[in-house]
Scaffold this motif. Structure first.
Motif, PDB file in Angstrom:
ATOM      1  N   GLU A  25       0.823  -1.198   0.000  1.00  0.00           N
ATOM      2  CA  GLU A  25       0.000   0.000   0.000  1.00  0.00           C
ATOM      3  C   GLU A  25       0.865   1.258   0.000  1.00  0.00           C
ATOM      4  OE1 GLU A  25      -3.889  -1.846   2.356  1.00  0.00           O
ATOM      5  OE2 GLU A  25      -2.616  -0.351   3.311  1.00  0.00           O
ATOM      6  N   SER A  26       1.961   1.229   0.738  1.00  0.00           N
ATOM      7  CA  SER A  26       2.842   2.387   0.783  1.00  0.00           C
ATOM      8  C   SER A  26       3.459   2.650  -0.584  1.00  0.00           C
ATOM      9  CB  SER A  26       3.949   2.164   1.823  1.00  0.00           C
ATOM     10  OG  SER A  26       3.402   2.040   3.111  1.00  0.00           O
ATOM     11  N   GLU A  29       0.873   4.138  -2.838  1.00  0.00           N
ATOM     12  CA  GLU A  29       0.633   5.537  -2.478  1.00  0.00           C
ATOM     13  C   GLU A  29       1.752   6.429  -3.005  1.00  0.00           C
ATOM     14  OE1 GLU A  29      -1.210   8.884  -0.984  1.00  0.00           O
ATOM     15  OE2 GLU A  29      -2.000   6.852  -1.205  1.00  0.00           O
ATOM     16  N   ARG A  30       2.985   5.946  -2.916  1.00  0.00           N
ATOM     17  CA  ARG A  30       4.111   6.740  -3.415  1.00  0.00           C
ATOM     18  C   ARG A  30       4.021   6.927  -4.929  1.00  0.00           C
ATOM     19  NH1 ARG A  30       7.118   3.572   0.308  1.00  0.00           N
ATOM     20  NH2 ARG A  30       8.030   2.315  -1.360  1.00  0.00           N
TER      21      ARG A  30
END
Length: 245
Positions: A25-26, A29-30
């Motif tokens: 998820e990170s 998002e990035r």
């Protein structure tokens, strides 16, 4: 105490919701934030098709986070899905220009009004430096690199002011509007490049002067003029059939 773990016990990651998907998820998002920033800075042209593999290679990630980020940007109306499932930056139309200009004037005008009494001397100096740098950039031949420079400085100028407003509700709305209008700002920069008699940052100077004087009404008026001048240039280009983007 029967449910407490002993020191040497291990835990199945599936038993703790969220642990297994945090990294993914990170990364998604990035990727989303990087593409959103590129749209706001005018990196992509109106009508440009975004190839997932090319984006993944550039960002040095797999296809999956790129696909998910593009889907979010389509949902944000910053991109559009084509019948063949490819993704592109929306085309420039008179109707879309009018709609974006109207809403940007409303929302961004309110942020400028809120920011006016909070703008200090240090911020005024910073805004003057940005505008001088943008003015200097417009004096050079506007190739893709210079357009990205002017668009980035324009973004920095506006969001420095909007950040002073202190509105956590309005700022995300403006970011969404800029994702949609960034490619149009890029196109207007190219129009300015073809019309050296026009000053692209004239209204920025007027906005700075109004902020320095604490005149919210004049500041909002200068902002509206800044937005509408760029969009009116593109409308005229559509009529004349000379829009490059």
């Amino acid at each position: 105490m029967k449910n407490m773990l002993k020191a040497d016990q291990t835990v199945d990651a599936k038993a703790i919701p969220g642990l297994g998907s945090v990294a993914r998820e990170s990364l998604q998002e990035r990727v989303y934030q990087e593409l959103a920033k590129s749209l706001m800075h005018g990196v992509f042209a109106a009508g440009q098709v975004l190839r997932m593999q090319a984006l993944a290679d550039t960002l040095q990630v797999s296809i999956m986070p790129v696909r998910e980020a593009l889907a979010r940007l389509v949902s944000d109306q910053a991109l559009e899905m084509m019948p063949n499932r490819s993704t592109r930056v929306p085309l420039i139309t008179a109707e879309r220009l009018e709609d974006l200009a109207r809403v940007r004037c409303l929302i961004e005008g309110e942020l400028v009004r809120l920011a006016t009494p909070k703008t200090d001397k240090a911020t005024i100096k910073s805004l003057r430096d940005m505008t001088a740098a943008c003015e200097a950039a417009f004096e050079k031949p506007l190739d893709d690199e210079q357009v990205s420079v002017t668009s980035g400085l324009n973004y920095q100028f506006h969001f420095t002011i909007y950040g002073m407003a202190g509105s956590d509700v309005l700022l995300p709305i403006v970011r969404s509007l800029w994702m949609q209008s960034g490619p149009f700002v890029r196109a207007s920069a190219l129009v300015y490049g073809r019309k050296p008699s026009m000053t692209a940052v004239h209204h920025h100077w007027a906005l700075i002067d109004a902020l320095a004087e604490g005149d919210a009404g004049a500041a909002v008026k200068a902002l509206h003029s800044d937005i509408t001048q760029s969009f009116n240039l593109l409308r005229q280009d559509i009529v004349e059939g000379t829009t490059d983007e």
